[in-house]
Enzyme design. Structure first.
Site, short mmCIF file in Angstrom:
data_model
loop_
_atom_site.label_atom_id
_atom_site.label_comp_id
_atom_site.label_asym_id
_atom_site.label_seq_id
_atom_site.Cartn_x
_atom_site.Cartn_y
_atom_site.Cartn_z
N GLN A 1 11.16 14.77 13.69
CA GLN A 1 10.02 13.93 13.94
C GLN A 1 8.63 14.92 13.99
O GLN A 1 7.82 14.46 13.45
CB GLN A 1 10.07 13.35 15.23
CG GLN A 1 11.26 11.93 15.07
CD GLN A 1 10.75 10.84 13.94
OE1 GLN A 1 9.48 10.58 13.83
NE2 GLN A 1 11.72 10.71 13.09
N ASN B 1 -3.74 5.65 6.05
CA ASN B 1 -4.65 6.53 7.08
C ASN B 1 -5.26 5.27 8.12
O ASN B 1 -5.08 4.31 8.04
CB ASN B 1 -5.64 7.15 6.26
CG ASN B 1 -6.44 6.61 5.40
OD1 ASN B 1 -6.74 5.37 5.55
ND2 ASN B 1 -7.24 7.48 4.45
N ASP C 1 16.46 7.25 7.79
CA ASP C 1 15.14 7.33 6.96
C ASP C 1 15.48 7.11 5.35
O ASP C 1 14.44 6.38 4.73
CB ASP C 1 14.33 8.64 7.11
CG ASP C 1 13.57 9.01 8.13
OD1 ASP C 1 13.44 7.90 8.94
OD2 ASP C 1 13.44 10.19 8.84
N TYR D 1 0.88 -1.37 0.12
CA TYR D 1 -0.28 -0.03 -0.04
C TYR D 1 0.99 1.32 -0.07
O TYR D 1 1.70 1.45 0.90
CB TYR D 1 -1.09 0.02 1.30
CG TYR D 1 -2.00 1.02 1.00
CD1 TYR D 1 -3.16 0.78 0.59
CD2 TYR D 1 -1.74 2.50 1.28
CE1 TYR D 1 -4.21 1.82 0.41
CE2 TYR D 1 -2.78 3.44 1.10
CZ TYR D 1 -4.05 3.14 0.64
OH TYR D 1 -4.88 4.09 0.47
N HIS E 1 6.66 15.50 10.81
CA HIS E 1 5.99 14.49 10.08
C HIS E 1 4.45 14.75 10.23
O HIS E 1 3.51 14.36 9.23
CB HIS E 1 6.24 12.84 10.58
CG HIS E 1 7.36 12.43 10.02
ND1 HIS E 1 7.24 12.10 8.67
CD2 HIS E 1 8.34 11.86 10.50
CE1 HIS E 1 8.41 11.61 8.32
NE2 HIS E 1 9.18 11.40 9.24
N SER F 1 4.86 8.53 14.40
CA SER F 1 6.13 8.28 14.64
C SER F 1 6.98 9.21 15.83
O SER F 1 6.14 9.98 16.37
CB SER F 1 7.03 8.40 13.27
OG SER F 1 7.46 9.82 13.13
N GLU G 1 10.33 4.35 18.89
CA GLU G 1 10.66 4.18 17.19
C GLU G 1 12.25 4.26 17.14
O GLU G 1 12.99 3.35 16.60
CB GLU G 1 9.74 4.69 16.43
CG GLU G 1 9.90 4.33 14.77
CD GLU G 1 9.03 5.31 14.27
OE1 GLU G 1 8.45 6.25 14.79
OE2 GLU G 1 8.87 5.07 13.08
N HIS G 2 12.59 5.39 17.28
CA HIS G 2 13.87 6.11 17.01
C HIS G 2 14.68 6.20 18.27
O HIS G 2 14.07 7.17 19.18
CB HIS G 2 13.97 7.08 15.97
CG HIS G 2 13.27 6.83 14.69
ND1 HIS G 2 11.84 7.33 14.50
CD2 HIS G 2 13.58 6.29 13.73
CE1 HIS G 2 11.59 6.93 13.37
NE2 HIS G 2 12.41 6.17 12.96
N GLU H 1 -3.41 -37.53 27.41
CA GLU H 1 -4.08 -36.47 26.73
C GLU H 1 -5.71 -36.98 26.26
O GLU H 1 -6.30 -36.33 25.85
CB GLU H 1 -3.43 -35.78 25.69
CG GLU H 1 -2.13 -34.98 26.23
CD GLU H 1 -1.80 -33.83 25.32
OE1 GLU H 1 -2.11 -34.03 24.20
OE2 GLU H 1 -0.88 -33.27 25.83
N GLN I 1 -10.60 -0.28 0.60
CA GLN I 1 -11.18 -1.32 -0.52
C GLN I 1 -9.75 -1.92 -1.29
O GLN I 1 -9.99 -2.80 -1.77
CB GLN I 1 -12.11 -0.45 -1.39
CG GLN I 1 -11.51 0.96 -2.21
CD GLN I 1 -11.66 2.13 -1.37
OE1 GLN I 1 -11.75 2.11 -0.07
NE2 GLN I 1 -11.38 3.38 -1.98
N HIS J 1 -4.10 -40.58 17.96
CA HIS J 1 -2.53 -40.17 17.98
C HIS J 1 -1.56 -41.19 18.60
O HIS J 1 -0.60 -41.66 18.01
CB HIS J 1 -2.32 -38.90 19.05
CG HIS J 1 -2.86 -37.44 18.47
ND1 HIS J 1 -4.21 -37.55 18.30
CD2 HIS J 1 -2.14 -36.54 18.27
CE1 HIS J 1 -4.22 -36.28 17.77
NE2 HIS J 1 -3.26 -35.86 17.87
#
Lengths: 428, 428
Positions: free
Chosen positions: B259, B214, B361, B130, B262, B237, B327-328, B415, B191, B420
């Site tokens: 950051q 999104n 990045d 995506y 963003h 982020s 994250e960073h 069991e 979709q 088995h």
């Protein structure tokens, strides 16, 4: 009667596609109920846990006790017969040995541009293990879930298990003792999963939750994915056996039934190139069914989901197997490697006539928590990696940033991110 | 104004806990809308895709074309300036080199009991990527998602991207050309994710879906987890910078703003042991903000989510950083390894004063798709492993089943699984 297909028959392609696409998973829509339970546990913690346990498991945690006494685990282990204790210990040792080879290797090096690059693996701090109560309370599953976490180096393992009316399976307690679990909570269902993910006053939160459960437990894990890590979404188990006519029909029948006896939704499929052998296996299944204490479940499963597929030769079977992407695949032939080389999608493969799938359920060493429902196309059995995470790292010298920094500035500017560009450009 | 904390102040523990627990993720409840979209695409395929594209992206796929013409990608690459093309190609080469080291190693051996045990890794057949339209359409993200799949050996990569009013970012097309993507569909939103997971007449289904999007896209991936594999649930982020007073305040200010620019929900946190340096950084941020074309976003983010935390010494910062599991993480000190050794939870770590996060990045090599929102406690950056799966295998000889089979029989009987037990016992 199981489905019988013949690859030479007209309509085989459509019939096989229908088999591949058949959904055996229950469509129970429990998502709204589970969502409400998660919210209640998040908001009210132990109070909500006690309420749900009283309602669903019919005991009062303040009376029966919230946690299992470690002395009960020791007593359960001491109470086992020697052969059973030896079997559990052999299983634990072999599972440990196999999983130790899965420990990932860190990297750290400097490349031609002078950039230091590497990756470091660390264990999660805490893992939660769901162990079902009742019929599906299997000590083998407990070992298969806990041992990879232990090998990963997880410091805290918290187990939850429902104890309907306060009762708990002593075999499970014995396995917990062998696996070294010291924290066991008598709670189950979606509420137990919520407690592990969010934490309560009594139960500290964990980072990863694994272990099998009913539809509520599975949905709770799915909804909490992202709050914690989880193992794969699990569906009904399945086996595909590829066998030539040189096998003992009784052995293969037992192999097929070892999946069928798990659950009415389980699936067992035989591919063979020998019509007489196909008939012999079908008859052997019918002979063996009445001998099983699990006859009712196995009969339902075999009739509803069993299939025997006659192919021209076993090479023809292999692309069909790939479309099924089975959890378990037995290659009951003299030269299994020839066929294994053609397999792309399978959870675990059992090579040769002397390797029944059940040996992998217990003592061989590889994990028996495997992708079901065609998920072997994209996922793997439970492993040490499920309890670890990787931190990448890098370090630049003044020369290194001169070498690669200008490209970063160009890209940051093209993406319209001026602070990104400045953070590099200032250092050039 | 960003949050200012001092570890010596009364109430610091509670204030820091509030910072750790603050949720920056939108609580948009899009699950019902997404669920309806998934059902419609599953039932009506391309017809539903065309309807939603007309409604949300305002173009007619039958007029604008369903797929991007590969010639458009070649033209976009040819249209780039040489420095930009070189930068993209350097990035692609370095990302490829780093990820090639992630290729897992197969195993196959025979243990002391005579049991053959191993694991084999294979790529998924198809991956879906995506790529967002509009502001967040980053060629660097495209490279970071596609290259691990290519290195894994994925044969088919299908990209989807919304093209509002039919428009598409030429930089993204150029990156697609460099990455070797030949299948690009002009659809987006939930979709598009549904089409990749279920397949339509035009778009064949894939096995794994990655890439940012999104809230609708993220929720679609979450709901389809299990139908396909997905990368991690992604949130806003964040960066944590640990810096002593020997840094250039302007450099660290730029790092924090890289950051903040963003998204309004991004977070930038500085830990320092030098109060004067903390003030200098705060002033440098205020000086730099008006210079940015991203000023509006960065100002909002810095004021709402920025934080400067004064600690007694940098060792005190490290357990606090672990609680944030960022994250960073930048370690802007002379001896970053000393502090890196104390880090358990971080997506990617940037060592030393000359390693701004932005270099990672784009061009350093490690993946920039990293766990956010404290998920580095249990998850890792995108890697080659996300596009592969492991098949375990085992093979027993008659001697090997005599050695370990009896234990399997004992456990199966305990069991309550007689088929088995029989499948093993018959072979003993």
């Amino acid at each position: 009667m199981p489905l019988r297909l013949d690859s030479k028959a007209a309509g085989f392609a459509a019939d096989f596609t229908a088999l591949v696409d058949a959904r055996r998973e229950a469509d129970e829509d429990v998502s709204r109920d589970v969502s409400a339970i998660l919210k209640a546990v998040r908001a009210h913690g132990d109070t909500a846990l006690a309420d749900y346990t009283s309602r669903f498991d019919h005991h009062d945690l303040d009376v029966s006790g919230w946690a299992v006494d470690p002395a009960d685990c020791r007593a359960a282990l001491d109470g086992l017969s020697t052969p059973l204790r030896d079997a559990l210990e052999l299983a634990a040792a072999r599972i440990t040995a196999y999983h130790e080879k899965q420990r990932p290797v860190d990297s750290d090096g400097i490349d031609a541009a002078g950039v230091r690059l590497g990756a470091r693996w660390t264990a999660v701090d805490a893992a939660g293990l769901y162990v079902p109560g009742g019929r599906a309370a299997y000590p083998s599953s407990l070992l298969m879930n806990v041992i990879p976490a232990k090998v990963a180096g997880v410091q805290r393992i918290a187990m939850v298990t429902p104890t309907p009316k306060g009762e708990i399976n002593p075999l499970v307690l014995a396995a917990a003792q062998i696996a070294g679990i010291e924290e066991i909570w008598r709670v189950g269902g979606a509420q137990a999963v919520a407690a592990l993910a969010y934490g309560t006053d009594r139960i500290k939160p964990v980072d990863v939750i694994t272990g099998p459960g009913n539809a509520w437990v599975a949905e709770a894990k799915r909804q909490l994915y992202g709050v914690v890590g989880i193992d794969m979404v699990a569906g009904p188990s399945e086996i595909v056996v590829v066998a030539d006519g040189q096998n003992d029909a009784d052995w293969i029948a037992a192999d097929l039934l070892s999946q069928s006896e798990h659950d009415p939704t389980s699936q067992s499929i035989l591919f063979t190139d020998d019509a007489a052998f196909a008939d012999a296996v079908e008859q052997a299944v019918m002979r063996r069914l009445p001998l099983l204490s699990t006859q009712a479940v196995a009969t339902t499963s075999w009739a509803a989901n069993g299939a025997i597929i006659l192919v021209r030769d076993l090479d023809e079977a292999m692309p069909l197997v790939d479309r099924l992407a089975p959890e378990h695949l037995e290659l009951a032939v003299d030269d299994p490697d020839r066929y294994f080389a053609q397999v792309r999608h399978a959870g675990s493969v059992f090579l040769g006539r002397m390797t029944p799938e059940a040996v992998g359920d217990y003592v061989a060493g590889p994990n028996h928590v495997l992708p079901t429902g065609r998920r072997a196309r994209f996922s793997s059995g439970l492993s040490v990696l499920d309890f670890m995470k990787r931190t990448s790292f890098l370090g630049l010298t003044p020369d290194a940033i001169q070498a690669i920094g200008p490209a970063a500035v160009a890209l940051a500017e093209a993406e319209g991110l001026p602070a990104h560009a400045a953070s590099v450009a200032l250092r050039l």
